[in-house]
Design a protein around this motif. Structure first.
Motif, PDB file in Angstrom:
ATOM      1  N   MET A  50     -19.131  -8.436  19.395  1.00  0.00           N
ATOM      2  CA  MET A  50     -20.555  -8.766  19.578  1.00  0.00           C
ATOM      3  C   MET A  50     -21.348  -7.760  20.615  1.00  0.00           C
ATOM      4  N   ASN A  51     -22.266  -7.385  20.299  1.00  0.00           N
ATOM      5  CA  ASN A  51     -22.977  -6.595  21.678  1.00  0.00           C
ATOM      6  C   ASN A  51     -23.378  -7.349  22.783  1.00  0.00           C
ATOM      7  N   GLU A  52     -22.952  -6.755  23.852  1.00  0.00           N
ATOM      8  CA  GLU A  52     -23.418  -7.829  24.988  1.00  0.00           C
ATOM      9  C   GLU A  52     -24.685  -7.756  25.307  1.00  0.00           C
ATOM     10  N   VAL A  53     -25.458  -9.141  25.956  1.00  0.00           N
ATOM     11  CA  VAL A  53     -26.735  -9.307  26.137  1.00  0.00           C
ATOM     12  C   VAL A  53     -26.390  -9.904  27.499  1.00  0.00           C
ATOM     13  N   SER A  54     -27.423  -9.718  28.396  1.00  0.00           N
ATOM     14  CA  SER A  54     -27.381 -10.353  29.716  1.00  0.00           C
ATOM     15  C   SER A  54     -28.372 -11.182  30.120  1.00  0.00           C
ATOM     16  N   VAL A  55     -28.122 -12.082  31.096  1.00  0.00           N
ATOM     17  CA  VAL A  55     -29.076 -13.250  31.448  1.00  0.00           C
ATOM     18  C   VAL A  55     -29.163 -12.961  33.188  1.00  0.00           C
ATOM     19  N   SER A  56     -30.555 -13.178  33.510  1.00  0.00           N
ATOM     20  CA  SER A  56     -30.551 -12.919  35.017  1.00  0.00           C
ATOM     21  C   SER A  56     -30.128 -14.056  35.917  1.00  0.00           C
ATOM     22  N   ALA A  57     -29.751 -13.656  37.021  1.00  0.00           N
ATOM     23  CA  ALA A  57     -29.177 -14.672  37.779  1.00  0.00           C
ATOM     24  C   ALA A  57     -30.196 -15.943  38.091  1.00  0.00           C
ATOM     25  N   ARG A  58     -31.422 -15.635  38.066  1.00  0.00           N
ATOM     26  CA  ARG A  58     -32.665 -16.705  38.255  1.00  0.00           C
ATOM     27  C   ARG A  58     -32.059 -18.029  37.153  1.00  0.00           C
ATOM     28  N   LYS A  59     -31.791 -17.718  35.918  1.00  0.00           N
ATOM     29  CA  LYS A  59     -31.640 -18.391  35.093  1.00  0.00           C
ATOM     30  C   LYS A  59     -30.491 -19.666  35.499  1.00  0.00           C
ATOM     31  N   PHE A  60     -29.403 -18.895  35.880  1.00  0.00           N
ATOM     32  CA  PHE A  60     -28.135 -19.395  36.577  1.00  0.00           C
ATOM     33  C   PHE A  60     -28.594 -20.518  37.639  1.00  0.00           C
ATOM     34  N   HIS A  61     -29.354 -19.808  38.547  1.00  0.00           N
ATOM     35  CA  HIS A  61     -29.846 -20.701  39.852  1.00  0.00           C
ATOM     36  C   HIS A  61     -30.732 -21.750  39.430  1.00  0.00           C
ATOM     37  N   ARG A  62     -31.615 -21.655  38.609  1.00  0.00           N
ATOM     38  CA  ARG A  62     -32.478 -22.768  38.324  1.00  0.00           C
ATOM     39  C   ARG A  62     -31.582 -23.881  37.446  1.00  0.00           C
ATOM     40  N   LEU A  63     -30.406 -23.250  36.525  1.00  0.00           N
ATOM     41  CA  LEU A  63     -29.585 -24.503  35.919  1.00  0.00           C
ATOM     42  C   LEU A  63     -28.927 -25.352  37.097  1.00  0.00           C
ATOM     43  N   PHE A  64     -28.308 -24.469  38.051  1.00  0.00           N
ATOM     44  CA  PHE A  64     -27.668 -25.236  39.160  1.00  0.00           C
ATOM     45  C   PHE A  64     -28.413 -25.984  39.950  1.00  0.00           C
ATOM     46  N   ASP A  65     -29.842 -25.672  39.933  1.00  0.00           N
ATOM     47  CA  ASP A  65     -30.655 -26.648  40.867  1.00  0.00           C
ATOM     48  C   ASP A  65     -30.991 -27.742  39.912  1.00  0.00           C
ATOM     49  N   TYR A  66     -31.160 -27.819  38.728  1.00  0.00           N
ATOM     50  CA  TYR A  66     -31.633 -28.798  37.909  1.00  0.00           C
ATOM     51  C   TYR A  66     -30.442 -29.997  37.860  1.00  0.00           C
ATOM     52  N   LEU A  67     -29.258 -29.431  37.647  1.00  0.00           N
ATOM     53  CA  LEU A  67     -27.969 -30.393  37.548  1.00  0.00           C
ATOM     54  C   LEU A  67     -27.927 -30.975  39.012  1.00  0.00           C
ATOM     55  N   LYS A  68     -28.035 -30.257  40.013  1.00  0.00           N
ATOM     56  CA  LYS A  68     -27.855 -30.756  41.350  1.00  0.00           C
ATOM     57  C   LYS A  68     -28.985 -32.012  41.326  1.00  0.00           C
ATOM     58  N   ARG A  69     -30.224 -31.695  40.885  1.00  0.00           N
ATOM     59  CA  ARG A  69     -31.392 -33.117  40.999  1.00  0.00           C
ATOM     60  C   ARG A  69     -30.814 -33.961  40.113  1.00  0.00           C
ATOM     61  N   LEU A  70     -29.777 -33.804  39.268  1.00  0.00           N
ATOM     62  CA  LEU A  70     -29.465 -34.833  38.270  1.00  0.00           C
ATOM     63  C   LEU A  70     -28.419 -35.418  38.837  1.00  0.00           C
ATOM     64  N   GLU A  71     -27.934 -35.095  40.095  1.00  0.00           N
ATOM     65  CA  GLU A  71     -26.836 -35.681  40.872  1.00  0.00           C
ATOM     66  C   GLU A  71     -25.559 -35.568  40.112  1.00  0.00           C
ATOM     67  N   LEU A  72     -25.456 -34.340  39.170  1.00  0.00           N
ATOM     68  CA  LEU A  72     -24.136 -34.283  38.648  1.00  0.00           C
ATOM     69  C   LEU A  72     -23.304 -33.230  39.800  1.00  0.00           C
ATOM     70  N   ASP A  73     -21.877 -33.145  39.486  1.00  0.00           N
ATOM     71  CA  ASP A  73     -20.977 -32.452  40.234  1.00  0.00           C
ATOM     72  C   ASP A  73     -21.067 -30.765  39.724  1.00  0.00           C
ATOM     73  N   VAL A  74     -22.165 -30.089  40.354  1.00  0.00           N
ATOM     74  CA  VAL A  74     -22.230 -28.673  39.787  1.00  0.00           C
ATOM     75  C   VAL A  74     -21.045 -28.013  39.989  1.00  0.00           C
TER      76      VAL A  74
END
Length: 361
Positions: free
Chosen positions: A1-25
Motif C-alpha cells: 500500500m502507498n503510505e499516507v500520513s495524518v497530522s498529529a493534530r488529529k491524534f491530539h483531538r482524538l486523545f482529547d475526545y476520549l479523555k472527555r469520555l473518561e476513558l483510559d486513553v
C-alpha cells in the motif's frame, strides 16, 4: 500500500475526545502500539503514518462500545455492526446489489446503532442518503465540554456520508464519481468545508433538506472487485483504507486481479468483459494499464501463478486439475507456463517447498 500520513493534530483531538469520555486513553494508545505522551509532544502540523491513526481509532471504537451507546461518528466504522454489514455486502456482485443489502441490514439494526443508509434511483441518477438519530447534547458520546459539541450534527452527518462515499469506492476499486454532496446541518467553517470538498471530489452544500450524495445510476452496475479475504485485510485497517481510496487513485491492476480471481472458477473473463465491468472503453483500459506498466496478459499470469502455487502447496492439487481450473487447454501448456513463471515445473516446485518446510520443522 502507498503510505499516507495524518497530522498529529488529529491524534491530539482524538486523545482529547476520549479523555472527555473518561476513558483510559493511555491504555487505548498502548493497545494500538502507540505512546500517547510522545505523540502529544509533537507539533500539531507534524505528520504520522495513517496506519497508526487507523489502529488508534479502531481501539478507541472498541472502548467506546463498552459505553453501550450508539456510535454517531463516521457511520460506525470500526464497530462490530459496521464489520458485520461489510460481510453482508461483500458477497454481492455489483455495487447496487451491495447497497441494497446494506440498506436492509441497517434498517434492521437501526434501533441499536442509530443511523442507516437509503438508496433511491431517479431516472439516470442514484441518490445515497444517510440518516442519523442523534442523541442529546451532553449524552455519553457527546460530552458537553467538547469543543465540537455545538457542531455535533454537522460532524456526525458529514463524517458518516464521507465514510459511505469511501466504502463504495473501495468496493469497486475506484473513488465513486459523485455530482454533489448535501449535508442537512449547519456550515462549520471554511477549512472543514474545503476538506470535505477535496475528499468528495465535488461541491458540498450545507443546510440541505437531506444528507446524501448523487451519482450516475450506471455506476450501480460496477462489479465488486473484492473478496472475503481482502475484506478481512480492509477491516483490520478500515480507516487507513478509506483514507487511501479518497487520497490516492485506485490501482486498476489490483481491481482487475480481484475480478479475475472472483471469476476464475467459471472461466477467465475476456478483456472486453473486464472493460465492461469497470465501465471503461477497451482503449481507455489499455492506456490505464500502460500507465501502470502492465498488461492484461501479465495480470492474468500473475493471478494464475498465485492460485497455482496456493493449490499446489495447500490443497495438493493434481497438475491436470490445476490446468483445467486455470483455463489451459492441456496440462502440458500449464506446465510450460508454470516453468516460465517460477523457473521450475509444478512437481519440482512443490517438492522443493515441502522439503524446506520439513527442514524448518
Amino acid at each position: 500500500m502507498n503510505e499516507v500520513s495524518v497530522s498529529a493534530r488529529k491524534f491530539h483531538r482524538l486523545f482529547d475526545y476520549l479523555k472527555r469520555l473518561e476513558l483510559d486513553v493511555d491504555a487505548i494508545a498502548a493497545r494500538a502500539r502507540l505512546s500517547r505522551q510522545r505523540i502529544l509532544k509533537l507539533d500539531e502540523a507534524e505528520t504520522i503514518p495513517g496506519q497508526h491513526y487507523s489502529r488508534l481509532y479502531k481501539e478507541a471504537v472498541v472502548e467506546m462500545q463498552t459505553l453501550k451507546q450508539p456510535l454517531p461518528w463516521a457511520a460506525g466504522v470500526g464497530s462490530e455492526a459496521f464489520e458485520l454489514m461489510c460481510h453482508c455486502m461483500i458477497g454481492a456482485r455489483t455495487l447496487g446489489d451491495a447497497l441494497v443489502l446494506a440498506v436492509r441490514y441497517e434498517k434492521m439494526v437501526y434501533p441499536m446503532i442509530g443511523h442507516r443508509v437509503c438508496l433511491d434511483v431517479e431516472g439516470d441518477t442514484a441518490i445515497l442518503g444517510y440518516h442519523i438519530r442523534f442523541t442529546e447534547r451532553g449524552a455519553a458520546l457527546v460530552p458537553d465540554n467538547w469543543d465540537r459539541a455545538d457542531y455535533q450534527d454537522t460532524v456526525a452527518k458529514a463524517s458518516g456520508l464521507l465514510i459511505w462515499h469511501a466504502l463504495c469506492g473501495w468496493l469497486v476499486g475506484e473513488s465513486l464519481a459523485i455530482e454533489q454532496a448535501n449535508i442537512s446541518a449547519p456550515f462549520l467553517n471554511s477549512a472543514y468545508h474545503e476538506s470535505l470538498s477535496a475528499n468528495f471530489h465535488s461541491k458540498v452544500l450545507f443546510d440541505a433538506p437531506d444528507t446524501n450524495f448523487s451519482f450516475s445510476a450506471e455506476q450501480l452496475e460496477r462489479r465488486i472487485v473484492h473478496t472475503v479475504d481482502s475484506l478481512r485485510e480492509f477491516l483490520e485497517n478500515a480507516i487507513y483504507q478509506l483514507i487511501l481510496i479518497e487520497r490516492k487513485p485506485a490501482s486498476t491492476s489490483a481491481a482487475i486481479k480481484s475480478l479475475i480471481t472472483i471469476d476464475l472458477a467459471v472461466g477467465l473473463p475476456s478483456f472486453s468483459d473486464i472493460a465492461a465491468q469497470l465501465h471503461m472503453s477497451e482503449s481507455s483500459l489499455r492506456r490505464r494499464l500502460q500507465g501502470e506498466s502492465t498488461s492484461y496478459q501479465q495480470l492474468k499470469d500473475e493471478v494464475r501463478c498465485q492460485v497455482a502455487i496456493d493449490k499446489l502447496l495447500n490443497e495438493d492439487s493434481k497438475v491436470a486439475d490445476l490446468s483445467d481450473y486455470l483455463g489451459f487447454t492441456e496440462p502440458s501448456s500449464f506446465v510450460r507456463s508454470f516453468k516460465n513463471w517460477t523457473g521450475e515445473t509444478p512437481r519440482t516446485y512443490r517438492e522443493k517447498i515441502q522439503a524446506l518446510a520439513q527442514d524448518l520443522s
